[in-house]
Motif scaffolding. Structure first.
Motif, PDB file in Angstrom:
ATOM      1  N   SER A  13       8.482   8.466 -31.298  1.00  0.00           N
ATOM      2  CA  SER A  13       9.020   7.714 -32.431  1.00  0.00           C
ATOM      3  C   SER A  13       9.272   8.620 -33.636  1.00  0.00           C
ATOM      4  O   SER A  13      10.242   8.432 -34.382  1.00  0.00           O
ATOM      5  N   CYS A  52      12.539  10.476 -32.962  1.00  0.00           N
ATOM      6  CA  CYS A  52      13.676   9.566 -33.150  1.00  0.00           C
ATOM      7  C   CYS A  52      13.967   9.347 -34.635  1.00  0.00           C
ATOM      8  O   CYS A  52      15.124   9.165 -35.021  1.00  0.00           O
ATOM      9  N   ASN A  96      16.510  11.449 -35.846  1.00  0.00           N
ATOM     10  CA  ASN A  96      17.801  11.242 -35.178  1.00  0.00           C
ATOM     11  C   ASN A  96      17.944  12.012 -33.872  1.00  0.00           C
ATOM     12  O   ASN A  96      19.059  12.286 -33.415  1.00  0.00           O
ATOM     13  N   GLU A 137      17.658  12.199 -29.805  1.00  0.00           N
ATOM     14  CA  GLU A 137      17.708  11.307 -28.647  1.00  0.00           C
ATOM     15  C   GLU A 137      16.549  11.656 -27.718  1.00  0.00           C
ATOM     16  O   GLU A 137      16.402  12.820 -27.309  1.00  0.00           O
ATOM     17  N   CYS A 156       9.453   4.967 -36.702  1.00  0.00           N
ATOM     18  CA  CYS A 156      10.908   4.986 -36.731  1.00  0.00           C
ATOM     19  C   CYS A 156      11.435   3.570 -36.946  1.00  0.00           C
ATOM     20  O   CYS A 156      10.858   2.596 -36.432  1.00  0.00           O
ATOM     21  N   PHE A 199      15.263   3.304 -33.421  1.00  0.00           N
ATOM     22  CA  PHE A 199      14.445   3.659 -32.270  1.00  0.00           C
ATOM     23  C   PHE A 199      15.029   3.071 -30.985  1.00  0.00           C
ATOM     24  O   PHE A 199      15.106   3.751 -29.948  1.00  0.00           O
ATOM     25  N   LEU A 220      18.000   5.196 -29.940  1.00  0.00           N
ATOM     26  CA  LEU A 220      17.785   6.609 -29.631  1.00  0.00           C
ATOM     27  C   LEU A 220      16.788   6.863 -28.506  1.00  0.00           C
ATOM     28  O   LEU A 220      16.840   7.910 -27.854  1.00  0.00           O
ATOM     29  N   CYS A 221      15.849   5.943 -28.277  1.00  0.00           N
ATOM     30  CA  CYS A 221      14.777   6.193 -27.311  1.00  0.00           C
ATOM     31  C   CYS A 221      14.952   5.348 -26.060  1.00  0.00           C
ATOM     32  O   CYS A 221      15.271   4.155 -26.130  1.00  0.00           O
TER      33      CYS A 221
END
Length: 635
Positions: free
Chosen positions: A442, A445, A448, A450, A485, A490, A493-494
């Motif tokens: 987290s 992320c 920014n 990935e 995040c 989040f 990106l996660c």
């Protein structure tokens, strides 16, 4: 396929030039223009260049220094991008240029990366990371040998020939402060031969760097700049001066030095200087024809075109003021000028007499900047847990910064390793193993990045007892449980995947970095943990970074727990892993195995373990702590 111009600047480089030419010739990228700018060498440099029978543009004529020669290279370049590889330097690999070209696009103005500093025999190597644009106020953001520059930018901003050893720094700062697009790639570009103008004239180089830095950064930040701090420390040692007094004197308003000199010029028609050192060489051009004479006790041994005389000869010259150029020695020199040479006191000017006071700057700025507060690669210590680096990251993790705990050291160690390598920013991809509910995915992320977070499948985790201790993640929401995040960011990106670290799928590839925190020791045996380190490297891009932490047996290098739910790596196990990685062609950061000597370093925590002040503990019969590894995958 963009055309790349490579420029090599030489002067009497017969010992090095062939290996540089060979390095260019061996590049697997074919659309290369090669230019050699020679400063009218008097040795066999030209002969060796011509004997190579390589297609290149050779210009050999006298120049006004290295930056004049480099400007000639820029002016004669016909490529789209330009790279300077000077005599003695070589590319890091045969595919360096082709690798860099893949990263280019029309928006980028400068592509920059790292270098490896080497000696002439290529025996001693030191990996040097680019500082990056975020640290430009502290030190040069790029390495000169680690920049691929758009030619349309460089032709409109040639190197400033007023600077003899730091004009590339001036160019870098111009680009950063004018918001040109600079992209970092986490790879070494070249082997840089130790030596050259900037390293053989350190004192002058630092002073020139100060003058450049003062053009671009705020006055309050200047004392934290590398050139300033290093100059002050060296000057204080050389002249046996108090470093804090010297820092205050010299740092008061160096930014406005040119303005101050103009004020002196306007006030006085005929100007003398006492002392012919690096500061005099810096200010003399500003004074022009108004500079009448320079007095120096060593006048007979100084090689300069400036007007020189012995101090006792000053009475033969008519001047309105005499500037004391030796910073920090104003009182002694003033006394000498008045008492020994009969100079009127009201004619003496010192460079600190018309400047601002910066006593508000922290007392230990220089020593902190010089030594830094980076985490050493190795064992967790109290010193690191009390550092600003640790406090910064534990605050990100939404924990109390006063919490001194080795597990949070592991998270901070991994985060700092990636941050220093500029990998925590948009455009990079990371892969985490056995993430559980740790704060790293987290956190990354939130920068920014990935992220693919992985953990053991739920059924297997239940069998092994991980679900009972809140150390296992079954789904994505658990990974951002602290809300480090933004939830929407989040989610975008996660991603999450169940994974057995002993059986990594072959389709997990092309990540910029991978990490594991306190996981290697839980794979069943030391051998399995070791094999994971090797196998996981397939997930990285060439040049990618792996950061791992694990349990370290601090008390024994012979007996240990080699199999079971938790194993303990000994020093000899770590050394074996490092050696094998290096034999495979990978790079491993040097490890410090010292365990610290502060009070908490000496405290051994016993079950039930403390929530704080937890660095070393007793497990079975062994004293253990945490250790970290940083690996760079071979290109």
């Amino acid at each position: 396929m963009p055309k790349i111009t490579i420029v090599t600047v030489t002067f009497n480089a017969q010992r090095y030039i062939e290996r540089t030419i060979n390095s260019v010739q061996e590049q697997d990228y074919k659309n290369i223009e090669y230019i050699i700018i020679d400063g009218a060498s008097t040795d066999d440099t030209i002969k060796k260049i011509k004997n190579k029978n390589v297609k290149l543009n050779l210009i050999s004529e006298k120049d006004n220094g290295i930056y004049d020669a480099m400007n000639k290279g820029i002016i004669n370049a016909t490529g789209d991008w330009i790279f300077f590889l000077n005599a003695g330097d070589i590319f890091y690999s045969k595919n360096t240029i082709s690798t860099l070209v893949k990263e280019l696009n029309q928006k980028i103005d400068i592509l920059y990366g790292d270098i490896v500093l080497v000696d002439e025999a290529m025996q001693n190597k030191q990996y040097l990371m680019a500082s990056g644009i975020e640290n430009a106020s502290i030190q040069p953001p790029f390495w000169h040998q680690g920049m691929l520059i758009k030619i349309s930018l460089h032709i409109n901003r040639l190197y400033d020939l007023r600077y003899k050893s730091c004009s590339d720094y001036d160019f870098m700062m111009y680009c950063v402060t004018n918001n040109f697009i600079c992209k970092y790639i986490n790879l070494p570009f070249a082997y840089y031969l130790e030596g050259g103008e900037s390293t053989t004239n350190i004192y002058k180089n630092r002073l020139e760097g100060i003058a450049i830095a003062s053009k671009y950064i705020d006055i309050d930040l200047l004392p934290t700049n590398f050139f300033f701090s290093d100059f002050i420390e060296n000057h204080a040692e050389k002249c046996n001066l108090n470093i804090n007094i010297l820092r205050n004197k010299f740092g008061k308003n160096i930014r406005n030095l040119e303005v101050l000199l103009k004020e002196i010029k306007n006030k006085y028609n005929k100007i003398a200087i006492y002392g012919c050192g690096t500061i005099t060489n810096l200010i003399a051009p500003y004074l022009g024809n108004q500079l009448i004479i320079i007095a120096d006790k060593n006048h007979q041994t100084i090689n300069t075109k400036l007007p020189l005389c012995a101090p006792k000869k000053l009475k033969e010259y008519e001047f309105d003021t005499i500037i004391i150029s030796q910073i920090g020695q104003e009182q002694q020199i003033s006394t000498y000028l008045v008492n020994e040479l009969g100079v009127e006191l009201n004619k003496i000017t010192s460079l600190d007499s018309v400047v601002l006071d910066l006593n508000s700057i922290a007392r230990n700025t220089i020593s902190k900047i010089k030594k830094g507060e980076d985490f050493e690669v190795g064992i967790c210590t109290q010193k690191q847990l009390e550092s600003e680096v640790y406090k910064k990251w534990i605050s990100y993790f939404k924990q109390n910064p006063s919490r001194l705990h080795r597990k949070y050291w592991e998270f901070a160690f991994i985060s700092e390793a990636l941050s220093k390598r500029h990998l925590l920013q948009k455009g990079y991809k990371g892969l985490g193993f056995a993430v559980g509910e740790e704060p790293l995915a987290s956190t990354f992320c939130s920068f920014n990045v990935e992220v693919l977070a992985t953990d053991l499948n739920y059924e297997e985790a239940q069998k092994q007892g991980w679900t009972d201790t809140n150390e296992h993640a079954k789904e994505l929401d658990q990974i951002n449980i602290r809300n480090i995040c933004d939830k929407e960011k989040f989610k975008n990106l996660c991603s999450f995947k169940s994974l057995d670290m002993n059986n990594i799928p072959d389709d997990l590839i092309n990540f910029d970095f991978i990490w594991s925190a306190c996981a290697l020791e839980h794979l069943g045996s030391i051998t399995k943990g070791e094999n994971f380190i090797y196998d996981s490297l397939k997930c990285l891009k060439p040049g990618g970074i792996a950061v791992h932490t694990t349990e370290y047996n601090f008390s024994s290098n012979t007996d240990t727990i080699e199999t079971g739910a938790t194993v303990l790596f000994r020093k000899k196990d770590i050394e074996r892993i490092v050696q094998k990685l290096q034999e495979m062609g990978h790079e491993v950061e040097k490890i410090n195995y010292e365990g610290g000597d502060m009070p908490i370093d000496k405290y051994i925590d016993l079950p039930p373990y403390l929530e704080d002040n937890h660095i070393k503990l007793l497990l079975d019969k062994y004293v253990i702590t945490s250790i970290g590894l940083i690996i760079r995958k071979k290109l």
